[in-house]
Motif scaffolding. Structure first.
Motif, PDB file in Angstrom:
ATOM      1  N   VAL A  57      -2.953 -14.064  -1.693  1.00 21.23           N
ATOM      2  CA  VAL A  57      -2.570 -12.645  -1.722  1.00 21.23           C
ATOM      3  C   VAL A  57      -2.393 -12.154  -0.300  1.00 21.23           C
ATOM      4  N   VAL A  58      -1.310 -11.435  -0.045  1.00 18.50           N
ATOM      5  CA  VAL A  58      -0.975 -10.931   1.289  1.00 18.50           C
ATOM      6  C   VAL A  58      -0.701  -9.446   1.186  1.00 18.50           C
ATOM      7  N   LEU A  59      -1.004  -8.711   2.244  1.00 12.64           N
ATOM      8  CA  LEU A  59      -0.720  -7.278   2.277  1.00 12.64           C
ATOM      9  C   LEU A  59       0.584  -7.004   3.010  1.00 12.64           C
ATOM     10  N   PHE A  60       1.454  -6.217   2.390  1.00 20.44           N
ATOM     11  CA  PHE A  60       2.583  -5.602   3.084  1.00 20.44           C
ATOM     12  C   PHE A  60       2.232  -4.135   3.228  1.00 20.44           C
ATOM     13  N   SER A  61       1.918  -3.712   4.464  1.00 19.45           N
ATOM     14  CA  SER A  61       1.445  -2.351   4.674  1.00 19.45           C
ATOM     15  C   SER A  61       2.618  -1.407   4.909  1.00 19.45           C
ATOM     16  N   ARG A  62       2.980  -0.700   3.853  1.00 19.90           N
ATOM     17  CA  ARG A  62       4.022   0.302   3.972  1.00 19.90           C
ATOM     18  C   ARG A  62       3.567   1.429   4.896  1.00 19.90           C
ATOM     19  N   GLY A  63       2.268   1.746   4.843  1.00 20.41           N
ATOM     20  CA  GLY A  63       1.733   2.781   5.714  1.00 20.41           C
ATOM     21  C   GLY A  63       1.882   2.418   7.180  1.00 20.41           C
ATOM     22  N   ALA A  64       1.523   1.176   7.539  1.00 19.73           N
ATOM     23  CA  ALA A  64       1.655   0.730   8.929  1.00 19.73           C
ATOM     24  C   ALA A  64       3.114   0.705   9.354  1.00 19.73           C
ATOM     25  N   LEU A  65       4.000   0.319   8.421  1.00 15.85           N
ATOM     26  CA  LEU A  65       5.431   0.300   8.727  1.00 15.85           C
ATOM     27  C   LEU A  65       5.924   1.705   9.053  1.00 15.85           C
ATOM     28  N   MET A  66       5.543   2.675   8.236  1.00 13.94           N
ATOM     29  CA  MET A  66       5.988   4.047   8.483  1.00 13.94           C
ATOM     30  C   MET A  66       5.359   4.616   9.746  1.00 13.94           C
ATOM     31  N   ASP A  90       0.833  -1.209   0.000  1.00 13.44           N
ATOM     32  CA  ASP A  90       0.000   0.000   0.000  1.00 13.44           C
ATOM     33  C   ASP A  90       0.866   1.257   0.000  1.00 13.44           C
ATOM     34  N   ASN A  91       0.239   2.408   0.227  1.00 15.29           N
ATOM     35  CA  ASN A  91       0.895   3.694  -0.016  1.00 15.29           C
ATOM     36  C   ASN A  91       1.789   4.150   1.125  1.00 15.29           C
ATOM     37  N   GLN A  92       2.784   4.930   0.752  1.00 18.68           N
ATOM     38  CA  GLN A  92       3.669   5.544   1.724  1.00 18.68           C
ATOM     39  C   GLN A  92       2.951   6.678   2.461  1.00 18.68           C
ATOM     40  N   ARG A  93       3.444   6.983   3.650  1.00 17.55           N
ATOM     41  CA  ARG A  93       2.965   8.156   4.389  1.00 17.55           C
ATOM     42  C   ARG A  93       3.756   9.361   3.882  1.00 17.55           C
ATOM     43  N   ALA A  94       3.135  10.132   3.035  1.00 23.69           N
ATOM     44  CA  ALA A  94       3.809  11.262   2.399  1.00 23.69           C
ATOM     45  C   ALA A  94       2.850  12.448   2.334  1.00 23.69           C
ATOM     46  N   PRO A  95       3.337  13.662   2.566  1.00 23.60           N
ATOM     47  CA  PRO A  95       2.443  14.828   2.572  1.00 23.60           C
ATOM     48  C   PRO A  95       1.621  14.995   1.307  1.00 23.60           C
ATOM     49  N   TYR A 144      -7.902   3.877  -0.988  1.00 19.41           N
ATOM     50  CA  TYR A 144      -7.150   2.951  -1.832  1.00 19.41           C
ATOM     51  C   TYR A 144      -6.407   1.930  -0.973  1.00 19.41           C
ATOM     52  N   ASP A 145      -5.890   2.381   0.166  1.00 19.46           N
ATOM     53  CA  ASP A 145      -5.276   1.438   1.102  1.00 19.46           C
ATOM     54  C   ASP A 145      -6.305   0.421   1.596  1.00 19.46           C
ATOM     55  N   THR A 146      -7.519   0.905   1.866  1.00 22.09           N
ATOM     56  CA  THR A 146      -8.583   0.011   2.327  1.00 22.09           C
ATOM     57  C   THR A 146      -8.914  -1.038   1.273  1.00 22.09           C
ATOM     58  N   MET A 147      -8.966  -0.630   0.006  1.00 20.49           N
ATOM     59  CA  MET A 147      -9.271  -1.585  -1.058  1.00 20.49           C
ATOM     60  C   MET A 147      -8.166  -2.620  -1.209  1.00 20.49           C
ATOM     61  N   LEU A 148      -6.925  -2.199  -1.028  1.00 25.72           N
ATOM     62  CA  LEU A 148      -5.814  -3.151  -1.084  1.00 25.72           C
ATOM     63  C   LEU A 148      -5.915  -4.165   0.053  1.00 25.72           C
ATOM     64  N   ALA A 149      -6.220  -3.682   1.245  1.00 24.33           N
ATOM     65  CA  ALA A 149      -6.356  -4.581   2.394  1.00 24.33           C
ATOM     66  C   ALA A 149      -7.514  -5.554   2.181  1.00 24.33           C
ATOM     67  N   GLU A 150      -8.620  -5.072   1.649  1.00 29.55           N
ATOM     68  CA  GLU A 150      -9.774  -5.940   1.393  1.00 29.55           C
ATOM     69  C   GLU A 150      -9.444  -7.000   0.342  1.00 29.55           C
ATOM     70  N   ALA A 151      -8.696  -6.608  -0.695  1.00 27.60           N
ATOM     71  CA  ALA A 151      -8.325  -7.570  -1.733  1.00 27.60           C
ATOM     72  C   ALA A 151      -7.399  -8.642  -1.171  1.00 27.60           C
ATOM     73  N   ALA A 152      -6.445  -8.221  -0.337  1.00 24.49           N
ATOM     74  CA  ALA A 152      -5.525  -9.191   0.264  1.00 24.49           C
ATOM     75  C   ALA A 152      -6.267 -10.169   1.159  1.00 24.49           C
ATOM     76  N   ALA A 153      -7.285  -9.669   1.854  1.00 25.53           N
ATOM     77  CA  ALA A 153      -8.055 -10.534   2.744  1.00 25.53           C
ATOM     78  C   ALA A 153      -9.007 -11.447   1.979  1.00 25.53           C
ATOM     79  N   GLY A 154      -9.404 -11.026   0.779  1.00 21.92           N
ATOM     80  CA  GLY A 154     -10.450 -11.759   0.070  1.00 21.92           C
ATOM     81  C   GLY A 154      -9.991 -12.671  -1.046  1.00 21.92           C
ATOM     82  N   VAL A 155      -8.731 -12.547  -1.475  1.00 23.42           N
ATOM     83  CA  VAL A 155      -8.240 -13.377  -2.583  1.00 23.42           C
ATOM     84  C   VAL A 155      -7.185 -14.334  -2.049  1.00 23.42           C
TER      85      VAL A 155
END
Length: 250
Positions: free
Chosen positions: A191-200, A161-166, A177-188
């Motif tokens: 497929v796994v989510l690597f959350s760059r946002g959560a990491l930052m 997913d997306n970086q934390r950027a101004p 868009y992050d939510t849709m990525l997470a939903e796709a990872a959970a539903g397909v």
């Protein structure tokens, strides 16, 4: 050795430690490691096959902001995985293209990902959709089509997913868009989510602000950002290997 040659040799020797230090990015802040299970990748490692990973994405996969091309996260990831898997051939192919959104990437998915016969695709997508306020239904459709195509080909998928950027944070509804990525990872399946946002967010909670990982355009990563993303993905992939695989036994 003549006098000037001896002087030049001494100068070069003196510069080597400084050059080595300049190549080292500052240490990455602590962050939780969320294991990434990638069965095809694990099977390749266990079977002594070449590990092939495609990094598909836009400019923050291509490496915009990196001081050298190999300092983008795919190059850093390849180096880390080779170090973690001695004796295993590892190739991480950088298939990032600046400015592209999900529709563009879907159009080149067969050529740039499936045709490379990887065990794993890391698909970074959504930043340009957020910056352009792309229609949500269209983004969801392109994303699902791409995931289904990769899974039909038997490829494990990690969504990034997306970086934390101004510049992204300034766009209304950018978290959709992050939510849709997470939903796709959970539903397909596969497929796994690597959350760059959560990491930052974790880095920031440990006292290192998001800006420390970005260049002055307030969007793209700097060398430290790319190095730390590669470190986190490598750690997650290693943690996700089943017990008993060669890498886990070392």
């Amino acid at each position: 050795m003549t006098g000037w040659r001896a002087w030049l040799a001494a100068l070069l020797v003196g510069l080597l430690p400084a050059c080595a230090r300049a190549d080292e990015a500052p240490a990455c802040p602590p962050a939780p490691v969320v294991p990434i299970a990638a069965p095809r990748l694990a099977a390749a490692i266990a079977g002594g096959e070449e590990v092939r990973i495609v990094a598909l994405g836009s400019s923050s996969t291509a490496g915009a902001g990196a001081s050298l091309p190999w300092r983008a996260y795919p190059g850093r990831l390849e180096a880390r995985l080779r170090a973690a898997l001695p004796g295993t051939a590892v190739t991480v192919m950088n298939r990032g293209a600046g400015g592209e959104d999900a529709a563009h990437m879907l159009g080149r998915l067969e050529r740039d990902a499936v045709a490379e016969r990887p065990q794993l695709v890391i698909w970074q997508v959504g930043a340009n959709a957020a910056l352009r306020s792309m229609d949500r239904d269209s983004f969801r459709s392109f994303l699902r089509q791409g995931l289904l195509r990769l899974r039909v080909a038997g490829i494990d998928v990690v969504l990034m997913d997306n970086q934390r950027a101004p510049r992204i944070a300034a766009r209304p509804g950018h978290r959709d868009y992050d939510t849709m990525l997470a939903e796709a990872a959970a539903g397909v399946p596969g497929v796994v989510l690597f959350s760059r946002g959560a990491l930052m967010d974790a880095w920031a909670a440990n006292g290192v602000p998001n800006e420390a990982f970005l260049i002055s355009d307030n969007l793209h990563h700097n060398d430290r950002g790319y190095a730390c993303i590669a470190e986190a993905i490598s750690a997650a992939l290693m943690a996700g290997l089943p017990p008993g695989t060669p890498a886990q036994r070392r």
